[in-house]
Motif scaffolding. Structure first.
Motif, PDB file in Angstrom:
ATOM      1  N   LEU A  10      48.550  42.536  46.218  1.00 30.65           N
ATOM      2  CA  LEU A  10      46.847  42.516  45.975  1.00 30.65           C
ATOM      3  C   LEU A  10      46.455  42.834  47.304  1.00 30.65           C
ATOM      4  N   GLY A  11      46.160  44.576  47.088  1.00 29.74           N
ATOM      5  CA  GLY A  11      45.434  45.199  48.288  1.00 29.74           C
ATOM      6  C   GLY A  11      46.059  45.865  48.953  1.00 29.74           C
ATOM      7  N   ALA A  68      47.667  42.778  37.747  1.00 33.45           N
ATOM      8  CA  ALA A  68      48.921  41.760  38.687  1.00 33.45           C
ATOM      9  C   ALA A  68      47.715  40.113  38.226  1.00 33.45           C
ATOM     10  N   LEU A  69      46.597  39.945  38.527  1.00 36.44           N
ATOM     11  CA  LEU A  69      46.071  38.969  39.369  1.00 36.44           C
ATOM     12  C   LEU A  69      45.946  38.105  37.234  1.00 36.44           C
ATOM     13  N   ASP A 118      45.545  48.067  39.517  1.00 37.22           N
ATOM     14  CA  ASP A 118      46.743  47.796  39.115  1.00 37.22           C
ATOM     15  C   ASP A 118      46.656  46.335  38.998  1.00 37.22           C
ATOM     16  N   ASP A 119      45.590  46.127  40.588  1.00 33.64           N
ATOM     17  CA  ASP A 119      45.413  44.432  40.975  1.00 33.64           C
ATOM     18  C   ASP A 119      45.022  43.382  39.378  1.00 33.64           C
ATOM     19  N   GLN A 174      47.677  38.213  35.232  1.00 33.27           N
ATOM     20  CA  GLN A 174      48.922  37.877  34.107  1.00 33.27           C
ATOM     21  C   GLN A 174      49.242  36.277  34.621  1.00 33.27           C
ATOM     22  N   PHE A 183      51.113  47.109  34.013  1.00 39.23           N
ATOM     23  CA  PHE A 183      51.402  47.016  35.650  1.00 39.23           C
ATOM     24  C   PHE A 183      52.264  48.053  35.994  1.00 39.23           C
ATOM     25  N   ALA A 202      52.661  39.346  42.385  1.00 40.16           N
ATOM     26  CA  ALA A 202      52.420  39.644  41.927  1.00 40.16           C
ATOM     27  C   ALA A 202      50.317  39.440  43.032  1.00 40.16           C
ATOM     28  N   LEU A 246      40.130  40.854  48.141  1.00 45.88           N
ATOM     29  CA  LEU A 246      41.579  42.520  46.542  1.00 45.88           C
ATOM     30  C   LEU A 246      41.589  43.538  47.566  1.00 45.88           C
ATOM     31  N   GLN A 247      41.271  43.611  49.028  1.00 48.03           N
ATOM     32  CA  GLN A 247      41.268  44.287  49.699  1.00 48.03           C
ATOM     33  C   GLN A 247      42.613  43.916  51.399  1.00 48.03           C
TER      34      GLN A 247
END
Lengths: 357, 357
Positions: A194-195, B190-191, B186-187, B193, B208, A190, B91-92
């Motif tokens: 990310l990204g 993911a974060l 989505d991210d 959870q 997700f 997960a 996040l990127q």
């Protein structure tokens, strides 16, 4: 009053309660610092926030790396134990106060992370790091050849000891050590996705969803792993305190790669190796389990992973590793992450074998 | 040489290249600092690492909050813009150097985050925060009633302006502002959870996986959203620089809740409100799209979300909110997060409506 004068006053006020770190052993220092992780971030930053106290603290953390490099096993353990306890703040829901957001703690974390990466990089030579073929078609076969020639591949710990010699007590120890990675593989995926986007993101997301049992609560992999833990009566305390430095390092390196976007290529290489090596390794574990007629939960878990991880590894190589290999920096990062995994795994298995025999 | 003396020398050496922040406007300061985010963490820490320079930098960051509280819209924008650019590092995937791991940057980030949370908390009153019923059966209906009575619920921006008045240019502006949350939902899941387990984890993971189109690359929600962006010819530069302070705040609060384990209850409340309000809001958007006979991608995206998010919200209330409501601290956190979302959303919509008319 100038900032410098303020800092001096704060130092004098607070050092009464803080030991001189240089007077203490690595284990004593880490034993003293760890309880601060379950106090509030405000507490930690107020107590250690003055420049001189923070500098002392970071010196103490950095000295673990210096001692480790000089062969001090206690310092190595203390370093990796502290990092693993910090990572627990970021990967577990708190039950009370937590220093999770602390500014001082991030400085400590980065010192531990940079030292940990530098130690792994010291095992790498430039020819391997820059040796990946420029043609992306050739990179995956090259990486697999590199792996097949590595000591971690078909290591005697799995192929001789676990398969043919291990007792139930040995396998219990094995499961405790493996918890460093297996008990949170879903969260590593997960984090690492990310990204990302496109086929790369889908590959990792599908891998995550497999870990989640494709939506079937009874098939969640971390739950299946926890059943093995339960079948041996392994306690939370053993999981938190019973891991070797080498096992802690394996778990920490996985988290470290996955939690930073700038280490994404390293995470790709690291997890590619992790998944690719699983089927052969778990086949040896399964053989041992059947030889000893041990309880079912582990058979379910290891059989599942032998099939699923072979599938994951091939998807990973095709959809994540290969497309990224076109870029020289990403190629170098993936090779670096793959070698971090292979080298740390080999040392972990050497240690496990030495301990077991 | 003592640590203090070293710090003084470093300050003298470096301040020549660093402006006196107090001589500059919020936008000038942030415009000057932002390029440091795409230099290496080592560069940033070396340049700003001395205690006095770091203190000056943090003062400049903190002054954005002071000015914002006094009604300075530029300072509010600068504060949220800087935080959004920092979050982009986390996040990127980077395309070059990144300050992602920097110790100084984490100090800046925490100042921005704590100030941002304090500003949201200033809108809350204790009676609402502690008003959630103790019986977990009653908590969800109470939270829904609180929401139905809130200005953000059926806000005139959606129910009057978007539905009946908006032109294609207005909807284009709307899509740019909404990208703060929709382009990375989505991210966020993911974060958030990380570290959860059982039914709670499965609910978020399934959410997700829905965002990932249940494995169908053509149905990935962020891809569908990017098609809307493309259909309007919206550029990366507009997405990075064209958001209002209110839109940036909405996006930042979502990331802030999701990225810390200690804010998990806040994230649960925040995202529960986000998802619960979507179907009604998107119905108004869909009405506008059909009224104006605009391109298909947005119709696909909004129709999908009207169905899916109603389903998500009910699962979320049943499997995440309700079980957590048994614990007083979690209940308070969820209420806090829900109100952060409702209040910031109401201000965002007020601003959007004022701008549009």
């Amino acid at each position: 009053m100038s900032a410098t004068a303020t800092a001096t006053v704060v130092t004098e006020e607070l050092t009464a309660g803080i030991p001189r770190f240089s007077d203490h052993s690595p284990r004593e220092f880490v034993g003293w610092f760890t309880p601060w992780l379950v106090r509030s971030a405000e507490d930690l930053d107020r107590t250690f926030g003055s420049p001189s106290i923070q500098a002392d603290l970071l010196d103490a953390v950095g000295s673990l790396a210096v001692l480790r490099a000089a062969g001090d096993g206690d310092a190595f353990f203390a370093q990796q134990y502290l990092l693993s306890r910090i990572y627990a703040l970021h990967l577990q829901l708190p039950t009370g106060d937590t220093a999770e957001g602390s500014v001082v703690l991030h400085a400590v974390t980065r010192r531990l992370e940079l030292d940990t990466m530098a130690a792994e990089d010291a095992w790498l030579d430039e020819s391997a790091l820059s040796g990946g073929p420029e043609d992306m078609e050739d990179y995956v076969p090259w990486l697999k050849d590199l792996t097949r020639a590595h000591r971690a591949f078909k290591h005697p710990y799995y192929h001789e000891f676990v398969r043919n010699e291990a007792t139930p007590a040995d396998l219990r120890t094995y499961v405790v050590q493996e918890s460093a990675v297996d008990s949170r593989f879903d969260d590593l995926l997960a984090l690492m996705q990310l990204g990302t986007s496109g086929a790369e993101k889908m590959e990792i997301a599908a891998n995550f969803w497999d870990e989640m049992g494709n939506g079937d609560p009874a098939q969640v992999h971390t739950l299946l792993f926890s059943r093995i833990i339960d079948s041996f009566g392994i306690t939370e305390a053993e999981l938190a305190g019973g891991l070797s430095a080498e096992a802690l390092l394996s778990g920490n390196l996985a988290v470290l790669c996955c939690r930073y976007r700038y280490l994404f290529p390293e995470a790709v290489g690291f997890l590619a190796m992790t998944e690719w090596l699983v089927p052969d390794r778990f086949s040896q574990v399964l053989h041992a389990w059947r030889r000893l007629e041990l309880p079912d939960p582990a058979i379910v878990y290891h059989e599942l992973h032998i099939g699923v991880d072979a599938h994951h590894a091939s998807g990973w190589f095709a959809n994540v590793v290969k497309p990224a290999a076109a870029d020289p920096a990403a190629r170098r990062g993936m090779t670096r992450g793959a070698l971090w995994r292979l080298n740390s795994s080999a040392r972990y298995l050497d240690h496990s074998l030495a301990q077991a025999r």
